[in-house]
Scaffold this active site. Sequence first.
Site, short mmCIF file in Angstrom:
data_model
loop_
_atom_site.label_atom_id
_atom_site.label_comp_id
_atom_site.label_asym_id
_atom_site.label_seq_id
_atom_site.Cartn_x
_atom_site.Cartn_y
_atom_site.Cartn_z
CG ASP A 15 -1.96 1.07 1.19
OD1 ASP A 15 -2.29 1.53 0.08
OD2 ASP A 15 -2.44 1.47 2.26
CG ASN A 63 -7.16 -2.20 -6.76
OD1 ASN A 63 -6.18 -2.89 -6.52
ND2 ASN A 63 -7.61 -1.30 -5.88
#
Length: 261
Positions: A15, A63
């Site tokens: 991340d 995503n």
Amino acid sequence: MPCEAVPKHVAIIMDGNGRWATAQGKDRSYGHVEGVAALRRTVAAAAKVGINTLTVYAFSSENWARPTAEVDALMALMAQSMEHYAPEFASEGVRILAIGDLHRLPESTRQAVERTMEQTAHNSTITLVVCLSYSSRWELNHAVRTLAQDVASGKISPEDLSGDEPLAPYLSTYGIPDPDLLIRTGGEFRISNFLLYQIAYSELYFCPTLWPDFGEEDLQKALYEFSQRHRRFGLVEGQSPIHPNENKVTSAANAAPQDTL
């Protein structure tokens, strides 16, 4: 007694690429490029210390909802990265596996993934499991649906669904030991729909480092923290716990989930 210093399987939620790029005054896609470089460093560092399996969250089911331009750039980057690093991985003993709803990938990306897996299939130094178009809810829904179909067709009976893990053979990770350690970079403190079934007894480690800056020193810090943990798997101090992976198939070569290439 603290657990062993080097976990056999480490999973990472990578991340911080976008925030890193923004802080540099650059487009988010630049952060993803640097994120690939960080992954390459981390694979080498993991192999160096004797980690057997490294699983990374490269692209989640969620995503797909990102802006089209960013998704397209990510898909192209994945294809390019697979092609670029395949010879290095092959020579260094890195085996590549990809799991997830891979049929959603663009054809060029899926073909690049397939070629890389073929080129590295016989490597054994470390296995890099790349989670693409993956989420735990997708995986569990798919597994339950497939299991129900097998019961309905008579392939298995409800009586066969005994023991602790009747769902395990239907998961994308079948044949891969559960992670001993889960690392999340970027300063967030959540799991984000990643390996929810598999991390039941994983140690969790959260660090503030944005993924493009992650390297061997950060990995060593995580491994040191892991080495200080006490893993009892539901028992009490002094008992000899049975590690959940001891009853699992340990060769990913036996894995054949329907949506895993």
